[in-house]
Design an enzyme around this catalytic site. Structure first.
Site, PDB file in Angstrom:
ATOM      1  N   ALA A  17       0.807  -1.227   0.000  1.00 19.39           N
ATOM      2  CA  ALA A  17       0.000   0.000   0.000  1.00 19.39           C
ATOM      3  C   ALA A  17       0.835   1.270   0.000  1.00 19.39           C
ATOM      4  O   ALA A  17       0.332   2.350  -0.288  1.00 19.39           O
ATOM      5  CB  ALA A  17      -0.938   0.012   1.202  1.00 19.39           C
ATOM      6  N   GLY A  18       2.130   1.149   0.334  1.00 23.96           N
ATOM      7  CA  GLY A  18       2.945   2.358   0.508  1.00 23.96           C
ATOM      8  C   GLY A  18       3.235   3.031  -0.825  1.00 23.96           C
ATOM      9  O   GLY A  18       3.202   2.409  -1.883  1.00 23.96           O
ATOM     10  N   ARG A  22      10.986   7.160  -1.049  1.00 22.32           N
ATOM     11  CA  ARG A  22      12.397   7.221  -1.449  1.00 22.32           C
ATOM     12  C   ARG A  22      12.608   6.896  -2.929  1.00 22.32           C
ATOM     13  O   ARG A  22      13.681   7.102  -3.473  1.00 22.32           O
ATOM     14  CB  ARG A  22      13.220   6.261  -0.555  1.00 22.32           C
ATOM     15  CG  ARG A  22      13.342   6.746   0.878  1.00 22.32           C
ATOM     16  CD  ARG A  22      13.724   5.631   1.849  1.00 22.32           C
ATOM     17  NE  ARG A  22      12.588   4.763   2.181  1.00 22.32           N
ATOM     18  CZ  ARG A  22      12.634   3.759   3.046  1.00 22.32           C
ATOM     19  NH1 ARG A  22      13.778   3.471   3.663  1.00 22.32           N
ATOM     20  NH2 ARG A  22      11.564   3.017   3.287  1.00 22.32           N
ATOM     21  N   GLN A  81      -5.972  -0.153   2.317  1.00 25.10           N
ATOM     22  CA  GLN A  81      -5.464   0.543   3.502  1.00 25.10           C
ATOM     23  C   GLN A  81      -5.449   2.022   3.132  1.00 25.10           C
ATOM     24  O   GLN A  81      -4.641   2.462   2.321  1.00 25.10           O
ATOM     25  CB  GLN A  81      -4.039   0.068   3.834  1.00 25.10           C
ATOM     26  CG  GLN A  81      -3.503   0.675   5.119  1.00 25.10           C
ATOM     27  CD  GLN A  81      -1.997   0.468   5.260  1.00 25.10           C
ATOM     28  OE1 GLN A  81      -1.306   0.167   4.292  1.00 25.10           O
ATOM     29  NE2 GLN A  81      -1.494   0.641   6.467  1.00 25.10           N
ATOM     30  N   ARG A 342       6.027  -4.666 -36.709  1.00 28.57           N
ATOM     31  CA  ARG A 342       5.068  -4.071 -35.772  1.00 28.57           C
ATOM     32  C   ARG A 342       3.927  -5.066 -35.522  1.00 28.57           C
ATOM     33  O   ARG A 342       3.830  -6.090 -36.185  1.00 28.57           O
ATOM     34  CB  ARG A 342       4.570  -2.749 -36.333  1.00 28.57           C
ATOM     35  CG  ARG A 342       5.673  -1.673 -36.292  1.00 28.57           C
ATOM     36  CD  ARG A 342       5.285  -0.447 -37.084  1.00 28.57           C
ATOM     37  NE  ARG A 342       3.981   0.040 -36.670  1.00 28.57           N
ATOM     38  CZ  ARG A 342       3.176   0.778 -37.444  1.00 28.57           C
ATOM     39  NH1 ARG A 342       3.560   1.112 -38.663  1.00 28.57           N
ATOM     40  NH2 ARG A 342       2.008   1.177 -36.994  1.00 28.57           N
ATOM     41  N   ALA A 389      12.734  -3.514 -53.868  1.00 32.37           N
ATOM     42  CA  ALA A 389      13.170  -2.448 -52.957  1.00 32.37           C
ATOM     43  C   ALA A 389      12.276  -1.229 -53.105  1.00 32.37           C
ATOM     44  O   ALA A 389      11.857  -0.880 -54.205  1.00 32.37           O
ATOM     45  CB  ALA A 389      14.607  -2.068 -53.278  1.00 32.37           C
TER      46      ALA A 389
HETATM   47  C1  UD1 Z   1      10.533  -2.421   6.549  1.00 39.57           C
HETATM   48  C2  UD1 Z   1      10.700  -2.883   8.003  1.00 39.57           C
HETATM   49  C3  UD1 Z   1      12.180  -3.018   8.291  1.00 39.57           C
HETATM   50  C4  UD1 Z   1      12.805  -4.001   7.327  1.00 39.57           C
HETATM   51  C5  UD1 Z   1      12.521  -3.612   5.882  1.00 39.57           C
HETATM   52  C6  UD1 Z   1      12.920  -4.745   4.954  1.00 39.57           C
HETATM   53  C7  UD1 Z   1       8.804  -1.943   9.261  1.00 39.57           C
HETATM   54  C8  UD1 Z   1       8.371  -0.897  10.199  1.00 39.57           C
HETATM   55  N1  UD1 Z   1      10.081  -1.904   8.894  1.00 39.57           N
HETATM   56  O1  UD1 Z   1      11.088  -1.127   6.449  1.00 39.57           O
HETATM   57  O2  UD1 Z   1      12.372  -3.474   9.631  1.00 39.57           O
HETATM   58  O3  UD1 Z   1      14.204  -4.060   7.556  1.00 39.57           O
HETATM   59  O4  UD1 Z   1      11.125  -3.374   5.666  1.00 39.57           O
HETATM   60  O5  UD1 Z   1      12.780  -4.408   3.610  1.00 39.57           O
HETATM   61  O6  UD1 Z   1       8.015  -2.781   8.901  1.00 39.57           O
HETATM   62  N2  UD1 Z   1       3.439  -0.777   3.317  1.00 39.57           N
HETATM   63  C9  UD1 Z   1       2.067  -0.817   3.370  1.00 39.57           C
HETATM   64  N3  UD1 Z   1       1.405   0.072   4.173  1.00 39.57           N
HETATM   65  C10 UD1 Z   1       2.067   0.988   4.927  1.00 39.57           C
HETATM   66  C11 UD1 Z   1       3.485   1.012   4.880  1.00 39.57           C
HETATM   67  C12 UD1 Z   1       4.142   0.107   4.066  1.00 39.57           C
HETATM   68  O7  UD1 Z   1       1.433  -1.621   2.697  1.00 39.57           O
HETATM   69  O8  UD1 Z   1       1.388   1.756   5.629  1.00 39.57           O
HETATM   70  C13 UD1 Z   1       4.147  -1.718   2.444  1.00 39.57           C
HETATM   71  C14 UD1 Z   1       4.948  -1.019   1.374  1.00 39.57           C
HETATM   72  O9  UD1 Z   1       4.181  -0.847   0.174  1.00 39.57           O
HETATM   73  C15 UD1 Z   1       6.119  -1.962   1.162  1.00 39.57           C
HETATM   74  C16 UD1 Z   1       6.255  -2.681   2.490  1.00 39.57           C
HETATM   75  O10 UD1 Z   1       5.063  -2.457   3.198  1.00 39.57           O
HETATM   76  O11 UD1 Z   1       5.859  -2.903   0.150  1.00 39.57           O
HETATM   77  C17 UD1 Z   1       7.455  -2.188   3.295  1.00 39.57           C
HETATM   78  O12 UD1 Z   1       7.327  -0.805   3.515  1.00 39.57           O
HETATM   79  P1  UD1 Z   1       8.617   0.127   3.487  1.00 39.57           P
HETATM   80  O13 UD1 Z   1       8.143   1.520   3.723  1.00 39.57           O
HETATM   81  O14 UD1 Z   1       9.429  -0.127   2.315  1.00 39.57           O
HETATM   82  O15 UD1 Z   1       9.371  -0.363   4.813  1.00 39.57           O
HETATM   83  P2  UD1 Z   1      10.911  -0.174   5.157  1.00 39.57           P
HETATM   84  O16 UD1 Z   1      11.120   1.197   5.645  1.00 39.57           O
HETATM   85  O17 UD1 Z   1      11.738  -0.657   4.053  1.00 39.57           O
HETATM   86 CA    CA Z   2      11.369  -1.490   1.972  1.00 44.32          CA
END
Ligand code: UD1
Ligand code: CA
Length: 476
Positions: A17-18, A22, A81, A342, A389
């Site tokens: 969902a994130g 970055r 979410q 194509r 051609a």
């Molecule tokens: C997370 C872990 C970290 C681990 C790392 C490994 C947590 C708090 N931290 O950090 O310990 O070392 O992954 O890669 O879990 N997502 C959601 N909803 C949200 C937030 C995130 O679905 O509200 C999903 C994102 O889309 C992603 C995954 O969860 O696919 C991980 O989220 P991300 O923000 O990348 O976590 P990290 O900071 O990498």
């Molecule tokens: Ca991650």
């Protein structure tokens, strides 16, 4: 009852969902592609090897419609979410769907595209063997920055997971990291997940807090340490995306080479996960093979060629710098160098197209040839025909497209302009430079051009005239 029930009752939740701040992108992170698939597609593929699709739930948020449309064909379910408030909150969103499903609940993050089914199986077995509330996969990284650090006691139990941002200076030195791949006893997770409190700095609910929460409630959490950290790479930036792409391409090329495909300079070649290639085919440097492309045995794909979602049958050759998309090349046919096929191009067995020949929605019959500087669009061409051609099928009048039909054993002279709709019969000849606007019956010669006129002595006369003009103007 099924005679061979699945090893254990395992459900999977994939967090996707994130936004992935970055990545610095307008697109949700899990939609970015590596190795020819979106990141989330890789994770779903690994999950499907350990759980049936109706026990896989994907949590979507950012660009939920796009993520769901992409993954829907695999048969998984979705929960929204909205808005995303951290990984713990993402799991909480699955409660309604999964709370009453007993057994194990595996939690995966949608941004770990190198994850393999074998690794997940190993995790499930480790959790089944232990009496811990959960097992999580850890690895050791030279550069652990960005990852949560895992604090393990002398018995190998996980004491806590501390996010990079929250680490004390000495905790930053810890190189054992949380891969974000967990297997929980479902019932215990649902019982205690509500205890997760928002992080004081970010305000997010961290799933990683479960380690401390379980301990506080007398349950242990185990770590399954995996040496090959490359398979656990979590993508946060485009630099990591490129690295995942490289590793996936490498993996695919290795698989193909071990199965009997020659790949020259494999590090320069990009082959999508969904591509298949037969034995003794040679892939030259710089080739890109994309989408659902199937290449047969004993083919050669020349340097710099790009082939997307196409079928190339046994013994066919694609010359260097040829671009092919949604097309079919039958046995022994040859395209290129520098051809463009194509969508809807279909080359019959043993046919040839050469440099700067473009085919679109066109069938070229068995053994027919079009070797240079030609456009064939919306055309059906028979067997044993030669297209000279510079031939152009004029298939478009600015509003509609029209079809050209050319029979078997026809000879179309160079620089012919064929204005569709039109039909040219079998065994015909088209004089070079003709503009063909009417049908040509079988066996006929068609000439559609101005008559040539020769004027003997014309040049000498002209020169004399010029000379006279010059001398008269000099005398003035
Ligand atoms: C997370 C872990 C970290 C681990 C790392 C490994 C947590 C708090 N931290 O950090 O310990 O070392 O992954 O890669 O879990 N997502 C959601 N909803 C949200 C937030 C995130 O679905 O509200 C999903 C994102 O889309 C992603 C995954 O969860 O696919 C991980 O989220 P991300 O923000 O990348 O976590 P990290 O900071 O990498
Ligand atoms: Ca991650």
């Amino acid at each position: 009852m099924n005679a061979n029930p699945p090893v254990a009752n395992t459900s999977v939740a994939i967090l996707a969902a994130g936004l992935g701040t970055r990545m610095r992108s307008k697109r949700a992170k899990v939609l970015h592609r590596a190795g020819g698939l979106a990141l989330a597609e890789h994770v779903v593929a690994a999950a499907r090897a350990i759980a049936p699709p109706d026990r896989i739930v994907v949590v979507t948020g950012h660009q939920a419609e796009d993520v769901e449309a992409l993954l829907r064909p695999s048969g998984v379910s979705f929960v929204r979410q909205d808005p995303p408030k951290g990984t713990g909150h993402a799991v909480e969103c699955c409660r309604e769907l999964l709370e009453n499903v007993p057994g194990l609940l595996m939690i995966l993050y949608g941004d770990t595209p190198l994850l393999s089914a074998a690794t997940l199986q190993q995790l499930r077995e480790a959790q089944e063997r232990s009496d811990a509330a959960a097992t999580l996969i850890t690895t050791t990284l030279d550069d652990p920055s960005g990852y949560g650090r895992v604090i393990v006691d002398e018995h190998g139990n996980v004491e806590a997971i501390v996010e990079h941002k929250d680490c004390m200076p000495e905790q930053r030195e810890i190189r054992i990291i949380n891969s974000g791949i967990y297997c929980f006893k479902a019932e215990l997770l649902w019982r205690h997940l509500g205890d997760v409190q928002p992080n004081p700095i970010s305000g997010e609910f961290y799933l990683t807090d479960m380690a401390v929460i379980f301990r506080r409630n007398g349950h242990s959490v185990r770590a399954l340490h995996i040496e090959d950290s490359s398979a656990l790479l979590g993508i946060n930036t485009r630099v990591e995306l490129a690295e995942a792409d490289r590793l996936l391409r490498h993996r695919k090329a290795q698989e193909l080479m071990l199965a009997g495909v020659t790949i020259e300079h494999p590090e320069t070649v990009a082959i999508d996960a969904s591509v298949s290639i037969g034995t003794d085919t040679v892939i030259e440097p710089g080739v890109r093979l994309l989408g659902h492309t199937h290449i047969g045995e004993d083919c050669r794909i020349g340097a710099g060629a790009i082939v997307e979602s196409s079928v190339i049958e046994d013994g066919a050759a694609v010359g260097p710098y040829t671009v092919i998309s949604n097309s079919r090349i039958e046995k022994g046919a040859q395209a290129g160098p520098f051809s463009r096929l194509r969508p809807g191009a279909h080359m019959g067995p043993g046919s040839h197209v050469g440099n700067f020949v473009e085919l679109k929605n066109t069938y070229l019959g068995a053994g027919s040839k079009s070797q240079h500087l030609t456009y064939l669009g919306d055309a059906k061409i028979g067997a044993g025909t030669n297209i000279g051609a510079g031939t152009i099928t004029c298939n478009y009048d600015g509003e509609r497209k029209y079809e050209t039909k050319i029979g078997d054993r026809a000879f179309v002279g160079s620089h012919s302009t064929i204005v569709a709709p039109v039909e040219i019969g079998d065994d015909t000849y088209i004089g070079a430079g003709s503009v063909i606007t009417e049908g040509v019956p079988p066996g006929a010669l068609a000439l559609g051009r101005g008559q040539q006129v020769n004027k003997p002595g014309w040049v000498e006369k002209r020169r004399q005239k010029t000379k006279q003009k010059k001398s008269s103007s000099a005398n003035e």
